[in-house]
Design a protein around this motif. Structure first.
Motif, PDB file in Angstrom:
ATOM      1  N   UNK A  84       0.876  -1.142  -0.029  1.00 23.52           N
ATOM      2  CA  UNK A  84       0.088   0.028  -0.010  1.00 23.52           C
ATOM      3  C   UNK A  84       0.860   1.225  -0.189  1.00 23.52           C
ATOM      4  N   UNK A  85       1.949   1.175   0.585  1.00 24.86           N
ATOM      5  CA  UNK A  85       2.840   2.254   0.639  1.00 24.86           C
ATOM      6  C   UNK A  85       3.543   2.748  -0.653  1.00 24.86           C
ATOM      7  N   UNK A  86       3.841   1.487  -1.453  1.00 25.15           N
ATOM      8  CA  UNK A  86       4.452   1.628  -2.609  1.00 25.15           C
ATOM      9  C   UNK A  86       3.387   1.992  -3.793  1.00 25.15           C
ATOM     10  N   UNK A  87       2.062   1.585  -3.752  1.00 24.87           N
ATOM     11  CA  UNK A  87       1.061   2.139  -4.377  1.00 24.87           C
ATOM     12  C   UNK A  87       0.857   3.587  -4.403  1.00 24.87           C
ATOM     13  N   UNK A  88       0.650   3.913  -3.041  1.00 25.40           N
ATOM     14  CA  UNK A  88       0.372   5.213  -2.715  1.00 25.40           C
ATOM     15  C   UNK A  88       1.530   6.213  -3.216  1.00 25.40           C
ATOM     16  N   UNK A  89       2.767   5.950  -3.197  1.00 26.97           N
ATOM     17  CA  UNK A  89       3.693   6.502  -3.775  1.00 26.97           C
ATOM     18  C   UNK A  89       3.647   6.629  -5.029  1.00 26.97           C
ATOM     19  N   UNK A  90       3.286   5.524  -5.650  1.00 26.64           N
ATOM     20  CA  UNK A  90       3.312   5.590  -7.234  1.00 26.64           C
ATOM     21  C   UNK A  90       2.121   6.616  -7.634  1.00 26.64           C
ATOM     22  N   UNK A  91       0.977   6.415  -7.038  1.00 27.48           N
ATOM     23  CA  UNK A  91      -0.269   7.485  -7.470  1.00 27.48           C
ATOM     24  C   UNK A  91       0.115   8.861  -7.053  1.00 27.48           C
ATOM     25  N   UNK A  92       1.035   9.262  -6.207  1.00 28.34           N
ATOM     26  CA  UNK A  92       1.261  10.512  -5.764  1.00 28.34           C
ATOM     27  C   UNK A  92       2.566  10.952  -7.007  1.00 28.34           C
ATOM     28  N   UNK A  93       3.293  10.199  -7.467  1.00 24.85           N
ATOM     29  CA  UNK A  93       3.960  10.536  -8.665  1.00 24.85           C
ATOM     30  C   UNK A  93       3.130  10.769 -10.042  1.00 24.85           C
ATOM     31  N   UNK A  94       2.182  10.156 -10.171  1.00 21.97           N
ATOM     32  CA  UNK A  94       1.338  10.235 -11.213  1.00 21.97           C
ATOM     33  C   UNK A  94       0.718  11.440 -11.378  1.00 21.97           C
ATOM     34  N   UNK A  95       0.140  11.803  -9.964  1.00 23.37           N
ATOM     35  CA  UNK A  95      -0.593  13.335  -9.844  1.00 23.37           C
ATOM     36  C   UNK A  95       0.383  14.315 -10.153  1.00 23.37           C
ATOM     37  N   UNK A  96       1.743  14.202  -9.657  1.00 18.72           N
ATOM     38  CA  UNK A  96       2.794  15.209  -9.949  1.00 18.72           C
ATOM     39  C   UNK A  96       3.074  15.310 -11.384  1.00 18.72           C
ATOM     40  N   UNK A  97       3.009  14.115 -12.147  1.00 17.94           N
ATOM     41  CA  UNK A  97       3.191  14.162 -13.582  1.00 17.94           C
ATOM     42  C   UNK A  97       2.103  15.145 -14.207  1.00 17.94           C
ATOM     43  N   UNK A 132      -5.835  20.565 -26.041  1.00 15.14           N
ATOM     44  CA  UNK A 132      -5.257  19.813 -25.433  1.00 15.14           C
ATOM     45  C   UNK A 132      -5.726  19.366 -24.008  1.00 15.14           C
ATOM     46  N   UNK A 133      -6.243  18.152 -23.987  1.00 13.45           N
ATOM     47  CA  UNK A 133      -7.086  17.798 -22.673  1.00 13.45           C
ATOM     48  C   UNK A 133      -6.486  17.757 -21.248  1.00 13.45           C
ATOM     49  N   UNK A 134      -6.924  18.025 -20.213  1.00  6.45           N
ATOM     50  CA  UNK A 134      -6.414  18.312 -19.091  1.00  6.45           C
ATOM     51  C   UNK A 134      -6.168  16.831 -18.527  1.00  6.45           C
ATOM     52  N   UNK A 135      -5.007  16.638 -17.971  1.00 10.21           N
ATOM     53  CA  UNK A 135      -4.962  15.106 -17.417  1.00 10.21           C
ATOM     54  C   UNK A 135      -5.703  15.233 -15.948  1.00 10.21           C
ATOM     55  N   UNK A 136      -6.148  14.170 -15.734  1.00 13.07           N
ATOM     56  CA  UNK A 136      -7.006  14.198 -14.450  1.00 13.07           C
ATOM     57  C   UNK A 136      -5.940  13.654 -13.449  1.00 13.07           C
ATOM     58  N   UNK A 137      -6.303  13.729 -12.226  1.00 12.33           N
ATOM     59  CA  UNK A 137      -5.685  13.616 -10.965  1.00 12.33           C
ATOM     60  C   UNK A 137      -6.409  12.197 -10.483  1.00 12.33           C
ATOM     61  N   UNK A 138      -5.749  11.354  -9.809  1.00 13.56           N
ATOM     62  CA  UNK A 138      -6.362  10.187  -9.053  1.00 13.56           C
ATOM     63  C   UNK A 138      -6.313  10.566  -7.790  1.00 13.56           C
ATOM     64  N   UNK A 139      -7.566  10.002  -6.962  1.00 12.39           N
ATOM     65  CA  UNK A 139      -7.588  10.224  -5.623  1.00 12.39           C
ATOM     66  C   UNK A 139      -6.735   9.283  -4.996  1.00 12.39           C
ATOM     67  N   UNK A 140      -5.920   9.865  -4.060  1.00 12.19           N
ATOM     68  CA  UNK A 140      -4.628   9.180  -3.344  1.00 12.19           C
ATOM     69  C   UNK A 140      -5.407   9.020  -1.906  1.00 12.19           C
ATOM     70  N   UNK A 141      -5.198   7.899  -1.483  1.00 10.40           N
ATOM     71  CA  UNK A 141      -5.385   7.456  -0.092  1.00 10.40           C
ATOM     72  C   UNK A 141      -4.532   8.110   0.924  1.00 10.40           C
ATOM     73  N   UNK A 142      -4.995   8.839   1.846  1.00 11.89           N
ATOM     74  CA  UNK A 142      -3.762   9.566   2.797  1.00 11.89           C
ATOM     75  C   UNK A 142      -3.545   8.293   3.885  1.00 11.89           C
ATOM     76  N   UNK A 143      -2.216   8.239   3.848  1.00 10.05           N
ATOM     77  CA  UNK A 143      -1.912   6.880   4.945  1.00 10.05           C
ATOM     78  C   UNK A 143      -1.443   7.522   6.159  1.00 10.05           C
TER      79      UNK A 143
END
Length: 91
Positions: A25-38, A60-71
């Motif tokens: 879950x920590x790794x997934x959360x970090x990956x989602x945060x990186x995707x949102x940063x991108x 040019x379409x806006x990139x959507x952010x994913x919901x990140x679970x706050x650990x």
């Protein structure tokens, strides 16, 4: 032969709720945060192109952010006053 699983036990100081999360879950959360940063960086680039009123940049379409679970906050009350401890389970 037993296998050991390491988890993080979190206890909320405000409401007393206890929850666990693992390394996956920590790794997934970090990956989602990186995707949102991108996505944020991509949207910033698009907005900078539009500063001069560039018409094609509007399409040019806006990139959507994913919901990140706050650990680091309580899922029950949202408090960030959390006690964390590592717990090892033998399976």
């Amino acid at each position: 032969m037993s296998k050991k699983i390491s988890e993080t036990k979190c206890t909320c100081k405000a409401c007393g709720k206890v929850w666990y999360y693992g390394k996956n879950e920590e790794i997934e959360n970090f990956g989602e945060k990186l995707q949102n940063l991108g996505s944020d960086m991509s949207n910033t680039g698009k907005n900078m192109m539009c500063c001069t009123g560039c018409l094609p940049a509007l399409f040019i379409p806006e990139k959507q952010k994913t919901a990140v679970k706050e650990l680091n906050s309580c899922p029950n009350c949202g408090s960030k006053a959390v006690i964390k401890e590592k717990v090892v389970h033998n399976v």
